[in-house]
Design a protein around this motif. Structure first.
Motif, PDB file in Angstrom:
ATOM      1  N   ILE A 285      74.564  16.836  57.961  1.00  0.00           N
ATOM      2  CA  ILE A 285      74.184  18.072  57.282  1.00  0.00           C
ATOM      3  C   ILE A 285      73.223  17.784  56.128  1.00  0.00           C
ATOM      4  N   GLU A 286      73.337  16.617  55.511  1.00  0.00           N
ATOM      5  CA  GLU A 286      72.541  16.302  54.318  1.00  0.00           C
ATOM      6  C   GLU A 286      71.031  16.481  54.517  1.00  0.00           C
ATOM      7  N   PRO A 287      70.444  16.055  55.662  1.00  0.00           N
ATOM      8  CA  PRO A 287      69.000  16.267  55.820  1.00  0.00           C
ATOM      9  C   PRO A 287      68.610  17.745  55.772  1.00  0.00           C
ATOM     10  N   PHE A 288      69.455  18.609  56.321  1.00  0.00           N
ATOM     11  CA  PHE A 288      69.170  20.046  56.282  1.00  0.00           C
ATOM     12  C   PHE A 288      69.255  20.578  54.850  1.00  0.00           C
ATOM     13  N   GLN A 289      70.237  20.095  54.102  1.00  0.00           N
ATOM     14  CA  GLN A 289      70.366  20.519  52.709  1.00  0.00           C
ATOM     15  C   GLN A 289      69.167  20.051  51.886  1.00  0.00           C
ATOM     16  N   HIS A 290      68.766  18.804  52.124  1.00  0.00           N
ATOM     17  CA  HIS A 290      67.612  18.256  51.399  1.00  0.00           C
ATOM     18  C   HIS A 290      66.350  19.041  51.723  1.00  0.00           C
ATOM     19  N   ALA A 291      66.178  19.371  53.013  1.00  0.00           N
ATOM     20  CA  ALA A 291      65.004  20.143  53.420  1.00  0.00           C
ATOM     21  C   ALA A 291      64.974  21.500  52.728  1.00  0.00           C
ATOM     22  N   ALA A 292      66.133  22.152  52.623  1.00  0.00           N
ATOM     23  CA  ALA A 292      66.200  23.452  51.948  1.00  0.00           C
ATOM     24  C   ALA A 292      65.789  23.326  50.483  1.00  0.00           C
ATOM     25  N   GLN A 293      66.248  22.262  49.830  1.00  0.00           N
ATOM     26  CA  GLN A 293      65.888  22.052  48.426  1.00  0.00           C
ATOM     27  C   GLN A 293      64.381  21.847  48.267  1.00  0.00           C
ATOM     28  N   VAL A 294      63.797  21.037  49.153  1.00  0.00           N
ATOM     29  CA  VAL A 294      62.362  20.769  49.081  1.00  0.00           C
ATOM     30  C   VAL A 294      61.568  22.046  49.316  1.00  0.00           C
ATOM     31  N   MET A 295      61.956  22.803  50.316  1.00  0.00           N
ATOM     32  CA  MET A 295      61.213  24.027  50.649  1.00  0.00           C
ATOM     33  C   MET A 295      61.316  25.067  49.542  1.00  0.00           C
ATOM     34  N   LEU A 296      62.485  25.216  48.978  1.00  0.00           N
ATOM     35  CA  LEU A 296      62.651  26.174  47.877  1.00  0.00           C
ATOM     36  C   LEU A 296      61.904  25.703  46.635  1.00  0.00           C
ATOM     37  N   GLY A 297      61.854  24.388  46.431  1.00  0.00           N
ATOM     38  CA  GLY A 297      61.072  23.858  45.323  1.00  0.00           C
ATOM     39  C   GLY A 297      59.595  24.203  45.483  1.00  0.00           C
ATOM     40  N   PHE A 298      59.100  24.124  46.698  1.00  0.00           N
ATOM     41  CA  PHE A 298      57.711  24.478  46.957  1.00  0.00           C
ATOM     42  C   PHE A 298      57.489  25.983  46.778  1.00  0.00           C
TER      43      PHE A 298
ATOM     44  N   TYR B 125      78.996  24.738  63.738  1.00  0.00           N
ATOM     45  CA  TYR B 125      77.959  25.635  63.243  1.00  0.00           C
ATOM     46  C   TYR B 125      78.365  26.266  61.913  1.00  0.00           C
ATOM     47  N   ASP B 126      79.603  26.686  61.824  1.00  0.00           N
ATOM     48  CA  ASP B 126      80.064  27.397  60.628  1.00  0.00           C
ATOM     49  C   ASP B 126      80.002  26.498  59.398  1.00  0.00           C
ATOM     50  N   ARG B 127      80.351  25.224  59.568  1.00  0.00           N
ATOM     51  CA  ARG B 127      80.321  24.305  58.426  1.00  0.00           C
ATOM     52  C   ARG B 127      78.882  24.050  57.990  1.00  0.00           C
ATOM     53  N   TYR B 128      77.981  23.882  58.958  1.00  0.00           N
ATOM     54  CA  TYR B 128      76.564  23.726  58.630  1.00  0.00           C
ATOM     55  C   TYR B 128      76.092  24.930  57.818  1.00  0.00           C
ATOM     56  N   MET B 129      76.400  26.130  58.321  1.00  0.00           N
ATOM     57  CA  MET B 129      75.901  27.336  57.671  1.00  0.00           C
ATOM     58  C   MET B 129      76.467  27.475  56.259  1.00  0.00           C
ATOM     59  N   MET B 130      77.733  27.161  56.104  1.00  0.00           N
ATOM     60  CA  MET B 130      78.379  27.269  54.798  1.00  0.00           C
ATOM     61  C   MET B 130      77.724  26.332  53.778  1.00  0.00           C
ATOM     62  N   LEU B 131      77.579  25.061  54.143  1.00  0.00           N
ATOM     63  CA  LEU B 131      77.071  24.079  53.190  1.00  0.00           C
ATOM     64  C   LEU B 131      75.593  24.293  52.875  1.00  0.00           C
ATOM     65  N   VAL B 132      74.795  24.608  53.885  1.00  0.00           N
ATOM     66  CA  VAL B 132      73.368  24.837  53.637  1.00  0.00           C
ATOM     67  C   VAL B 132      73.165  26.112  52.832  1.00  0.00           C
ATOM     68  N   SER B 133      73.968  27.138  53.101  1.00  0.00           N
ATOM     69  CA  SER B 133      73.845  28.383  52.324  1.00  0.00           C
ATOM     70  C   SER B 133      74.182  28.150  50.857  1.00  0.00           C
ATOM     71  N   GLN B 134      75.152  27.290  50.602  1.00  0.00           N
ATOM     72  CA  GLN B 134      75.494  26.955  49.218  1.00  0.00           C
ATOM     73  C   GLN B 134      74.315  26.272  48.533  1.00  0.00           C
ATOM     74  N   THR B 135      73.671  25.360  49.246  1.00  0.00           N
ATOM     75  CA  THR B 135      72.495  24.675  48.699  1.00  0.00           C
ATOM     76  C   THR B 135      71.377  25.670  48.430  1.00  0.00           C
ATOM     77  N   VAL B 136      71.144  26.585  49.358  1.00  0.00           N
ATOM     78  CA  VAL B 136      70.084  27.588  49.204  1.00  0.00           C
ATOM     79  C   VAL B 136      70.336  28.442  47.962  1.00  0.00           C
ATOM     80  N   LYS B 137      71.546  28.938  47.828  1.00  0.00           N
ATOM     81  CA  LYS B 137      71.855  29.840  46.714  1.00  0.00           C
ATOM     82  C   LYS B 137      71.807  29.114  45.366  1.00  0.00           C
ATOM     83  N   THR B 138      72.335  27.899  45.335  1.00  0.00           N
ATOM     84  CA  THR B 138      72.316  27.116  44.087  1.00  0.00           C
ATOM     85  C   THR B 138      70.886  26.779  43.675  1.00  0.00           C
ATOM     86  N   THR B 139      70.084  26.349  44.640  1.00  0.00           N
ATOM     87  CA  THR B 139      68.698  25.978  44.345  1.00  0.00           C
ATOM     88  C   THR B 139      67.895  27.193  43.892  1.00  0.00           C
ATOM     89  N   CYS B 140      68.126  28.337  44.502  1.00  0.00           N
ATOM     90  CA  CYS B 140      67.424  29.558  44.094  1.00  0.00           C
ATOM     91  C   CYS B 140      67.752  29.917  42.644  1.00  0.00           C
TER      92      CYS B 140
END
Length: 433
Positions: A216-229, A263-278
């Motif tokens: 899951i970590e690569p997806f979380q990292h990608a979300a952080q990079v994209m939101l940073g951009f 799928y549910d765990r992926y969505m939960m963890l990545v959504s947390q990263t998205v919301k925190t980064t935002c």
């Protein structure tokens, strides 16, 4: 017991899919044949749909990556399940159009879209054209002007993520044919150009870091990079983009030891990263799109073959030759992709042999796998290769002028053909004298 939930063994000791005896299916439809379980496909769609709604509060969309498996039946099924559709060619777009797939839910990808493809996307009014490069952006703007239309676009960005997968299916790093690089300033240059174009509406960003990823970590990292951009874009242009497409690449279980993330765990963890980064970047949470393909159809499919010969080379290996091969599944010769196989008419028996499964093409590399454990095998047995619902039919060819197999769909234990087996006449249909 099996890599897919739709598989079982019946009282005859035969492999079943969707409750149907695979030996009987082989007799009815012939081999090789792709067989898919519709209930399994719809179950995966439902799981993704419910999960994205749950963690993004209804502000998200699952778009099926049709390159994994595309035909009229699957496009119609995806529409019925309320998903969007990711297409990468005019052929995939035409297939979607043929079943009246809602254009506003289509995402048109590709690193080298032709003028014909861009015009088709504009004409059908697809919801998003995912622009890969500056040349495409300039051409699209000119075409949109000529058609008096405004193109809704996303930019494909290379977030620089190593997804720890095969070199050929890693797509997020800077050395990739896909997308715009962040490190060189190319991506920001494209954004600023798009903002100044009269017939371009830049709605968001897209990334895809690779395929068959278990972490899951690569997806979380990608979300952080994209939101940073996205935050940089807001700071430099004043434009706050409203959409973020995080792509697909979710791994599936090809072998018993594979352990994909739910799928549910992926969505939960990545959504947390998205919301925190935002929150950290001062951004509104964007509308989130994900694009699973393999994980929706891969586990739902198998391929059935008839064993032709068993050739034992003492002290070296045993070749089990089947009536298909690289023409219907080139993934082993391309990526050394591993699969589980078994003898469908002896599925209840233990696997006591280790073999190399060879195809019938006139090519020494035509193998479906090496050192594969299977049951005792003899000519005439039905061999099943599991989890072949993704990238098998899609990547099939007519090498050696061998016809492509049929695709059979199982629903409520009823079997129907959704793609016809090619005939010999089909092979010569486009030939001219």
């Amino acid at each position: 017991m099996f890599v897919s939930d739709c598989l079982n063994v019946n009282e005859l000791g035969h492999l079943t899919i969707g409750g149907r005896d695979t030996v009987e299916l082989a007799q009815t439809f012939g081999t090789p044949v792709y067989v898919m379980d519709e209930q399994q496909i719809r179950k995966s769609c439902e799981s993704y749909r419910e999960s994205i709604n749950k963690y993004y509060g209804g502000q998200g969309l699952v778009a099926y990556a049709s390159k994994a498996f595309c035909c009229k039946a699957i496009c119609k099924m995806i529409d019925e399940e309320g998903l969007g559709l990711d297409v990468v060619s005019i052929g995939e777009l035409y297939t979607a159009q043929s079943v009246n797939f809602p254009p506003e839910k289509i995402f048109f990808h590709g690193n080298n879209k032709t003028v014909q493809e861009l015009l088709a996307a504009l004409e059908y009014e697809v919801g998003h054209i995912v622009v890969d490069n500056l040349t495409e952006l300039e051409i699209l703007n000119q075409l949109a002007i000529s058609q008096n239309k405004k193109a809704n676009i996303m930019f494909r960005i290379k977030p620089g993520i190593d997804a720890h997968t095969h070199d050929f299916v890693r797509t997020g790093q800077i050395d990739s044919k896909f997308g715009l690089a962040l490190e060189t300033g190319e991506a920001m240059q494209a954004v600023k150009a798009a903002v100044g174009m009269s017939h371009i509406n830049l709605k968001g960003l897209h990334c895809h870091i690779g395929s068959q990823i278990f972490d899951i970590e690569p997806f979380q990292h990608a979300a952080q990079v994209m939101l940073g951009f996205m935050a940089e874009i807001k700071a430099q242009t004043g434009l706050e983009l409203s959409e973020l497409n995080l792509g697909g690449g979710f791994g599936i279980k090809y072998l018993p030891e594979h352990d994909p993330v739910e799928y549910d765990r992926y969505m939960m963890l990545v959504s947390q990263t998205v919301k925190t980064t935002c929150q950290e970047k001062g951004l509104k949470t964007p509308f989130i799109i994900i694009e699973p393909g393999r994980s929706i159809v891969g586990p739902a499919g198998i391929t059935l073959y008839t064993v032709g010969s068993v050739k034992e080379i003492p002290g070296i290996r045993t070749y089990v030759s089947v009536d298909g091969g690289m023409g219907d599944n080139p993934r082993y010769i391309l990526y050394q992709s591993e699969y589980e196989a078994l003898i469908a008419n002896k599925a209840g028996q233990p696997k006591t042999r280790t073999v190399t499964i060879a195809g019938k093409c006139c090519e020494s590399g035509d193998l479906l796998g090496e050192n594969m454990p299977i049951q005792e095998v003899a000519p005439g047995d039905i061999l099943a290769v599991l989890a072949t619902g993704a990238y098998n039919y899609s990547m099939s060819s007519n090498y050696n002028r061998i016809s492509k197999p049929a695709v059979v769909m199982i629903k409520d234990q009823q079997a129907r053909t959704v793609v016809k087996r090619e005939t010999l006449e089909d092979i010569v249909r486009n030939d001219l004298l």
